[in-house]
Design a protein around this motif. Sequence first.
Motif, mmCIF file in Angstrom:
data_model
loop_
_atom_site.group_PDB
_atom_site.id
_atom_site.type_symbol
_atom_site.label_atom_id
_atom_site.label_comp_id
_atom_site.label_asym_id
_atom_site.label_seq_id
_atom_site.Cartn_x
_atom_site.Cartn_y
_atom_site.Cartn_z
ATOM 1 N N GLN A 64 8.551 -10.183 5.756
ATOM 2 C CA GLN A 64 7.570 -10.736 6.690
ATOM 3 C C GLN A 64 7.826 -12.219 6.925
ATOM 4 O O GLN A 64 7.647 -12.719 8.042
ATOM 5 C CB GLN A 64 6.146 -10.519 6.191
ATOM 6 C CG GLN A 64 5.112 -10.963 7.215
ATOM 7 C CD GLN A 64 3.684 -10.824 6.729
ATOM 8 O OE1 GLN A 64 3.432 -10.571 5.555
ATOM 9 N NE2 GLN A 64 2.740 -11.003 7.645
ATOM 10 N N THR A 65 8.277 -12.924 5.917
ATOM 11 C CA THR A 65 8.593 -14.350 6.063
ATOM 12 C C THR A 65 9.695 -14.547 7.092
ATOM 13 O O THR A 65 9.588 -15.392 7.980
ATOM 14 C CB THR A 65 9.013 -14.963 4.712
ATOM 15 O OG1 THR A 65 7.982 -14.740 3.752
ATOM 16 C CG2 THR A 65 9.284 -16.453 4.838
ATOM 17 N N VAL A 66 10.746 -13.733 6.999
ATOM 18 C CA VAL A 66 11.856 -13.817 7.959
ATOM 19 C C VAL A 66 11.356 -13.500 9.368
ATOM 20 O O VAL A 66 11.650 -14.222 10.327
ATOM 21 C CB VAL A 66 13.016 -12.869 7.557
ATOM 22 C CG1 VAL A 66 14.035 -12.738 8.683
ATOM 23 C CG2 VAL A 66 13.688 -13.362 6.285
ATOM 24 N N VAL A 67 10.576 -12.434 9.501
ATOM 25 C CA VAL A 67 10.066 -12.031 10.821
ATOM 26 C C VAL A 67 9.184 -13.118 11.424
ATOM 27 O O VAL A 67 9.333 -13.472 12.606
ATOM 28 C CB VAL A 67 9.299 -10.689 10.727
ATOM 29 C CG1 VAL A 67 8.552 -10.391 12.017
ATOM 30 C CG2 VAL A 67 10.255 -9.558 10.377
ATOM 31 N N GLU A 68 8.274 -13.673 10.633
ATOM 32 C CA GLU A 68 7.390 -14.721 11.145
ATOM 33 C C GLU A 68 8.177 -15.972 11.527
ATOM 34 O O GLU A 68 7.897 -16.598 12.555
ATOM 35 C CB GLU A 68 6.306 -15.059 10.117
ATOM 36 C CG GLU A 68 5.289 -13.955 9.904
ATOM 37 C CD GLU A 68 4.541 -13.579 11.166
ATOM 38 O OE1 GLU A 68 3.987 -14.470 11.839
ATOM 39 O OE2 GLU A 68 4.514 -12.381 11.498
ATOM 40 N N ALA A 69 9.158 -16.340 10.726
ATOM 41 C CA ALA A 69 9.983 -17.509 11.049
ATOM 42 C C ALA A 69 10.728 -17.292 12.358
ATOM 43 O O ALA A 69 10.862 -18.216 13.169
ATOM 44 C CB ALA A 69 10.955 -17.804 9.906
ATOM 45 N N MET A 70 11.191 -16.063 12.595
ATOM 46 C CA MET A 70 11.855 -15.752 13.862
ATOM 47 C C MET A 70 10.848 -15.771 15.013
ATOM 48 O O MET A 70 11.137 -16.334 16.077
ATOM 49 C CB MET A 70 12.546 -14.392 13.779
ATOM 50 C CG MET A 70 13.771 -14.397 12.884
ATOM 51 S SD MET A 70 14.510 -12.762 12.695
ATOM 52 C CE MET A 70 15.030 -12.434 14.363
ATOM 53 N N ARG A 71 9.686 -15.186 14.821
ATOM 54 C CA ARG A 71 8.660 -15.137 15.873
ATOM 55 C C ARG A 71 8.251 -16.521 16.327
ATOM 56 O O ARG A 71 7.982 -16.749 17.501
ATOM 57 C CB ARG A 71 7.406 -14.422 15.363
ATOM 58 C CG ARG A 71 7.485 -12.934 15.377
ATOM 59 C CD ARG A 71 6.197 -12.319 14.890
ATOM 60 N NE ARG A 71 5.166 -12.481 15.896
ATOM 61 C CZ ARG A 71 3.868 -12.388 15.651
ATOM 62 N NH1 ARG A 71 3.417 -12.168 14.432
ATOM 63 N NH2 ARG A 71 2.989 -12.520 16.614
ATOM 64 N N TYR A 72 8.184 -17.441 15.382
ATOM 65 C CA TYR A 72 7.732 -18.786 15.705
ATOM 66 C C TYR A 72 8.883 -19.750 15.975
ATOM 67 O O TYR A 72 8.697 -20.960 16.006
ATOM 68 C CB TYR A 72 6.792 -19.307 14.613
ATOM 69 C CG TYR A 72 5.456 -18.619 14.708
ATOM 70 C CD1 TYR A 72 4.475 -19.070 15.585
ATOM 71 C CD2 TYR A 72 5.182 -17.465 13.975
ATOM 72 C CE1 TYR A 72 3.268 -18.431 15.723
ATOM 73 C CE2 TYR A 72 3.980 -16.807 14.106
ATOM 74 C CZ TYR A 72 3.019 -17.293 14.975
ATOM 75 O OH TYR A 72 1.821 -16.638 15.116
ATOM 76 N N GLY A 73 10.076 -19.199 16.169
ATOM 77 C CA GLY A 73 11.222 -20.003 16.592
ATOM 78 C C GLY A 73 11.757 -20.955 15.555
ATOM 79 O O GLY A 73 12.462 -21.904 15.892
ATOM 80 N N GLN A 74 11.463 -20.711 14.276
ATOM 81 C CA GLN A 74 11.944 -21.622 13.240
ATOM 82 C C GLN A 74 13.335 -21.243 12.725
ATOM 83 O O GLN A 74 14.033 -22.085 12.184
ATOM 84 C CB GLN A 74 10.925 -21.710 12.106
ATOM 85 C CG GLN A 74 9.639 -22.330 12.602
ATOM 86 C CD GLN A 74 8.865 -23.026 11.506
ATOM 87 O OE1 GLN A 74 9.445 -23.650 10.637
ATOM 88 N NE2 GLN A 74 7.563 -22.917 11.562
ATOM 89 N N ILE A 75 13.709 -19.974 12.890
ATOM 90 C CA ILE A 75 15.079 -19.549 12.575
ATOM 91 C C ILE A 75 15.562 -18.610 13.659
ATOM 92 O O ILE A 75 14.760 -18.020 14.381
ATOM 93 C CB ILE A 75 15.218 -18.868 11.190
ATOM 94 C CG1 ILE A 75 14.464 -17.539 11.150
ATOM 95 C CG2 ILE A 75 14.797 -19.805 10.070
ATOM 96 C CD1 ILE A 75 14.789 -16.663 9.949
#
Length: 78
Positions: A64-75
Motif C-alpha cells: 500500500q505504501t508503494v501504491v500510495e506513493a505512486m498515486r500521489y506522484g512521489q515515485i
Amino acid sequence: MQSVHPILASRPGELSTREKLVLSMTAEGKTAGDIAEELHISQRTVHAHLQNASEKMQAANKTQTVVEAMRYGQIQLR
C-alpha cells in the motif's frame, strides 16, 4: 501495468529522497537485502526507510505504501 496519474503533486508527509529511492527499488521487486547491498546501508536502515514512508503515506503495509506513493506522484516506475 497501466499508468497511475498523480492525484496531487504532493501530499502531507512528503517523502525524503532516500525513502523515495528505497520505495522505487521495492516497487521493482528488490528485497531489503538487495537494496541494502546496492545502497551500502544495512537491512535495518532499509526497513526504517520503509516504515517512515509507510507512516507518511498512512499505509498499512509495504504494498500500500508503494501504491500510495505512486498515486500521489512521489515515485514512478523506471
